[in-house]
Design an enzyme around this catalytic site. Structure first.
Site, short mmCIF file in Angstrom:
data_model
loop_
_atom_site.label_atom_id
_atom_site.label_comp_id
_atom_site.label_asym_id
_atom_site.label_seq_id
_atom_site.Cartn_x
_atom_site.Cartn_y
_atom_site.Cartn_z
N ASP A 1 0.88 -1.17 0.00
CA ASP A 1 0.00 0.00 0.00
C ASP A 1 0.92 1.22 0.00
O ASP A 1 1.60 1.50 0.99
CB ASP A 1 -0.90 -0.01 1.25
CG ASP A 1 -1.83 1.20 1.30
OD1 ASP A 1 -1.61 2.17 0.53
OD2 ASP A 1 -2.77 1.18 2.11
N SER B 1 -0.07 13.86 -14.30
CA SER B 1 -1.29 13.86 -15.11
C SER B 1 -1.43 15.22 -15.78
O SER B 1 -0.90 16.22 -15.27
CB SER B 1 -2.51 13.63 -14.20
OG SER B 1 -3.72 13.88 -14.90
N TYR C 1 -7.60 15.45 -6.52
CA TYR C 1 -6.75 14.84 -7.57
C TYR C 1 -5.81 15.90 -8.13
O TYR C 1 -4.62 15.65 -8.31
CB TYR C 1 -7.65 14.26 -8.66
CG TYR C 1 -6.93 13.36 -9.65
CD1 TYR C 1 -6.70 12.02 -9.37
CD2 TYR C 1 -6.49 13.87 -10.87
CE1 TYR C 1 -6.05 11.20 -10.29
CE2 TYR C 1 -5.85 13.05 -11.79
CZ TYR C 1 -5.63 11.72 -11.50
OH TYR C 1 -4.98 10.91 -12.41
N LYS D 1 -1.74 15.74 -8.01
CA LYS D 1 -0.96 15.67 -9.25
C LYS D 1 -0.11 16.92 -9.45
O LYS D 1 1.00 16.85 -10.00
CB LYS D 1 -1.88 15.43 -10.46
CG LYS D 1 -2.55 14.06 -10.46
CD LYS D 1 -1.53 12.91 -10.49
CE LYS D 1 -2.19 11.55 -10.58
NZ LYS D 1 -1.22 10.44 -10.59
#
Ligand SMILES: NC(=O)c1ccc[n+]([C@@H]2O[C@H](COP(=O)([O-])OP(=O)(O)OC[C@H]3O[C@@H](n4cnc5c(N)ncnc54)[C@H](O)[C@@H]3O)[C@@H](O)[C@H]2O)c1
Length: 249
Positions: free
Chosen positions: A61, A141, A154, A158
């Site tokens: 993990d 991304s 997110y 990123k």
């Protein structure tokens, strides 16, 4: 390339990570497949072995530093080195700022940001200790650069990956370790299923110059190229693997 490299890939049970694991293995490198999904992680190893390659699975993990450290230790204990670390594991996130879903925010940052930080720290210090002039590749991304509604956490994570890549490259350059990233556009993997379910497939396709989703293998090819000695001039860079997404309106 003659000598086999030891390549650790997180999130290698699916999508981009899996395609990258298959790519490196097909080129003769030894792949350490890391993921928290054991069943699909083992399938990646089985596919590699079936094709004649060498790989092991290490359940990890990435949001837990001890597990990432232990992943790197396992790779080195088993194969004697760590030449490439691909910090790629990630999760999607759909919660806007005003929804204030703190659990989604914290989990997204824990996996997509801290997971990458832990990979850089664990692999960077092990490469330095062993005197390995390795390469660390991170998955950023287009969303590290371009805002889209409803994915606040997110974007936060990123954006951090973009900056961590530059910062780590600067600190590790003196040891001959390169740190780079890929910034994929819309790639056809399970992570975008939620968007497809919301009827956004055509809109997602329209983000690429070719008007289609990228295949994970295309991103894997970019990661492989960045890992080669021939890419020695590329350091601290985030390479767009987006089929033009970030280049036009
Ligand atoms: N698919 C896209 O359009 C796209 C675009 C830009 C960036 N990305 C990024 O690419 C990376 C790979 O995503 P993908 O598209 O291949 O998705 P995917 O869902 O196919 O693969 C992600 C993998 O990461 C694993 N994972 C998730 N959390 C983990 C954790 N805590 N520890 C270990 N493993 C964990 C999952 O089990 C899965 O195998 C992610 O960082 C994602 O943000 C994807």
């Amino acid at each position: 390339m003659t000598a086999k490299r030891v390549v650790v890939i997180t999130g290698a049970a699916s999508g981009i990570g899996k395609a990258t694991a298959l790519k490196f293995a097909s080129k003769g490198d030894i792949v350490v497949v890391a993921d928290y999904n054991e069943a699909t992680g083992v399938s990646t190893v089985n596919e590699i072995e079936k094709a004649g390659g060498e790989a092991i699975f290490v359940k990890t993990d990435v949001s837990k530093y001890e597990e990432v450290q232990s992943l790197v230790e396992t790779a080195v204990n088993k194969f004697g080195s760590i030449d490439v670390m691909f910090n790629n594991a990630g999760i999607g996130s759909s919660s806007g700022i005003l929804e204030q879903n703190i659990d989604i925010y914290e989990r997204t940052v824990a996996v997509n940001q801290h997971g990458v930080a832990y990979g850089i720290m664990a692999a960077g210090s092990k490469m330095k200790e062993l005197g390995v002039k390795g390469v660390i590749v991170n998955t950023a991304s287009v969303f590290g650069y371009l805002a889209s509604p409803g994915t606040f956490a997110y974007h936060a994570a990123k954006g951090a990956v973009v900056m961590m890549t530059k910062s780590a490259a600067l600190e590790l350059a003196r040891y001959g370790i390169r740190v780079v990233a890929v910034a994929p556009g819309m790639v056809d993997t399970p992570i975008i299923q939620g968007y497809k379910d919301m009827g956004m497939l055509e809109s997602m396709k329209s983000k690429s110059m070719a008007r289609k989703l990228l295949d994970p293998e295309q991103v894997a090819d970019a990661v492989y190229l960045l890992s080669l000695p021939e890419a020695s001039a590329i350091n601290g860079s985030v390479v767009m693997a987006d089929e033009g997404y970030a280049s036009f309106k």
